[in-house]
Design an enzyme around this catalytic site. Structure first.
Site, PDB file in Angstrom:
ATOM      1  N   HIS A  37       0.831  -1.207   0.000  1.00 43.19           N
ATOM      2  CA  HIS A  37       0.000   0.000   0.000  1.00 43.19           C
ATOM      3  C   HIS A  37       0.866   1.258   0.000  1.00 43.19           C
ATOM      4  O   HIS A  37       0.585   2.219  -0.714  1.00 43.19           O
ATOM      5  CB  HIS A  37      -0.927   0.015   1.215  1.00 43.19           C
ATOM      6  CG  HIS A  37      -2.204  -0.716   1.004  1.00 43.19           C
ATOM      7  ND1 HIS A  37      -2.266  -2.082   0.918  1.00 43.19           N
ATOM      8  CD2 HIS A  37      -3.473  -0.264   0.864  1.00 43.19           C
ATOM      9  CE1 HIS A  37      -3.533  -2.443   0.733  1.00 43.19           C
ATOM     10  NE2 HIS A  37      -4.272  -1.359   0.694  1.00 43.19           N
ATOM     11  N   LYS A 102      -9.986  -7.852   8.237  1.00 42.08           N
ATOM     12  CA  LYS A 102     -10.658  -8.113   9.499  1.00 42.08           C
ATOM     13  C   LYS A 102     -10.387  -6.931  10.422  1.00 42.08           C
ATOM     14  O   LYS A 102      -9.360  -6.269  10.312  1.00 42.08           O
ATOM     15  CB  LYS A 102     -10.201  -9.427  10.135  1.00 42.08           C
ATOM     16  CG  LYS A 102      -8.754  -9.450  10.569  1.00 42.08           C
ATOM     17  CD  LYS A 102      -8.393 -10.777  11.202  1.00 42.08           C
ATOM     18  CE  LYS A 102      -6.932 -10.750  11.652  1.00 42.08           C
ATOM     19  NZ  LYS A 102      -6.523 -12.010  12.257  1.00 42.08           N
TER      20      LYS A 102
END
Length: 185
Positions: A37, A102
């Site tokens: 990222h 999550k």
């Protein structure tokens, strides 16, 4: 009832998904964790092209284990999503429409999801080997030097997910807790 959805995500599909919906996802998705990222955002900030077309796509926050012989991927359980939060709004601005992971997301990410009409899915934690059975193809896309955290293009069939945060900002983690509290009164 489970909803069946396919990639890339369309605006119509996104608007139909609500927090708490159970879905089975089929299609191509991309893997990336925090190191990847960071590199993607650096490319955007430099005005350079990303290694894949992010528009309408889903990124799965996963660092899969090495594939066993004859398998496209090893165990592939979700990683904690908040580590991607510093990078997520800019990727949503560039057209990312879904994320799989999550755990909770920051208010900034949720606001960006609402603005850019995106969804956040939870994969089943603790079921990494089962999740891997849904992966039919895996192809290295970028950042091989990151090992398990390299960007991969996966083809998945009937990957079971829950919509945690929908495009309206409804958060199933909060809704579920409130429903539970109400049920025990």
């Amino acid at each position: 009832m489970q909803k069946r959805i396919t990639t890339p995500l369309t605006n119509e599909c996104i608007e139909d998904l609500k927090a708490g919906d159970s879905v089975l996802l089929t299609g191509y998705i991309y893997t990336a964790r925090d190191a990847a990222h960071k590199r993607l955002v650096e490319l955007i900030e430099k005005g350079e092209e990303l290694p894949f077309d992010i528009n309408g796509q889903i990124i799965y926050y996963v660092g899969p284990t090495p594939a066993k012989e004859g398998m496209p991927i090893g165990s592939a359980g979700p990683t904690t999503s908040y580590r991607m939060d510093p990078y997520t709004p800019i990727l949503l601005e560039k057209g990312l429409k879904g994320m799989i992971g999550k755990g909770k997301r920051s208010l900034e990410v949720i606001e960006s999801m609402k603005k850019n009409r995106a969804v956040y899915f939870a994969a089943i934690g603790g079921a990494a080997a089962l999740t891997a059975k849904c992966v039919k193809e895996s192809e290295l896309v970028a950042y091989e030097d990151l090992g398990a955290e390299a960007i991969r293009k996966l083809y998945v069939e009937d990957l079971p997910l829950i919509v945690v945060i929908d495009a309206e900002g409804n958060n199933y983690y909060e809704i579920g807790q409130q429903e539970y509290k109400n049920s025990i009164k």
